[in-house]
Design a protein around this motif. Sequence first.
Motif: not given
Length: 306
Positions: A51-68
């Motif tokens: 029973q999926v109740e929510a999704f949370y977006a987590a930070p990441f930093f690599n070639d696909l982002s400019t920062g967390p």
Amino acid sequence: MLYPTITEAQRMERLTSRTGRIRMVLDTDTFNEIDDQFAVVYALQSPERLQVEAFYAAPFFNDLSTGPKDGMEKSYHELHKILKLMGRTDIPIYKGSDAYLPGSEAPVESEAARNLVERAMASSPEDPLYVVAIGAITNVASAILMEPRIIANIVIVWLGGHALHWHNTQEFNLEQDIPAARIILDSGVPLVLIPCMGVASHLKTTLSEMRDFVKESGVIGEYLYETYRQVHPDHYAYSRVIWDISTIAYLVNERSTPSVLLPSPIVSEEARWSQDPSRHLIRYVTYIDRDGVFRDLFQKLSKGAN
């Protein structure tokens, strides 16, 4: 930081197999790689168990982002894209941390961390909330720092670090935020740890399998296929690990992810493991039945297309 104490018996009870449906939230750096998308879909296609109740977006930093922060924002939008493709409007998505933890006692405030605290405090030891994390574990560690009492009401399932026998644990999810990883490993929260290299690394698949068993599974199947196809320029004799589905596989069918109980490991600043037999126990996945996991995923995608 002093964390609430739960007894070893209580912790073991949380780490014992449960029957029936499991309430869960999924913390994911969805835009970072292609495996998060598969995990999101796998969870949503397993309503008999999850029973999926929510999704949370987590930070990441690599070639696909400019920062967390940028990584978190992109993950947030990717989650919305996936749910729109699946025609799902019933599950909320929350923005997570815009930075990694500055230390061992300072949380990073976010919608995700606050929502996790609310959901966990509304849960109970008898009906715990499963917190599935497949990225840097900043949001979850922040929630624990914000309200340590949630330790009694949650079970964390985290894809983080490499196998304990590996020569290091310089793995993306863990290494991005070592203070957060230490909170998860040191706090005594019931934890299922799924290593990357040496365990989840079994979960390789190919473009041929994607074409035969995923592509025709409706709009979301086409999306997953194209996501896989575009990630590499040459698919001749090429396979890729879909790491993150390991966490969903553990919850859906533990027989495909055998595990043991062992003392929670210690992680150094250099991202290396050490062990102390006096520490509290966690559940540690030792192997993954690659064929069984992909069979279950492919079948659920096919049923969803009908």
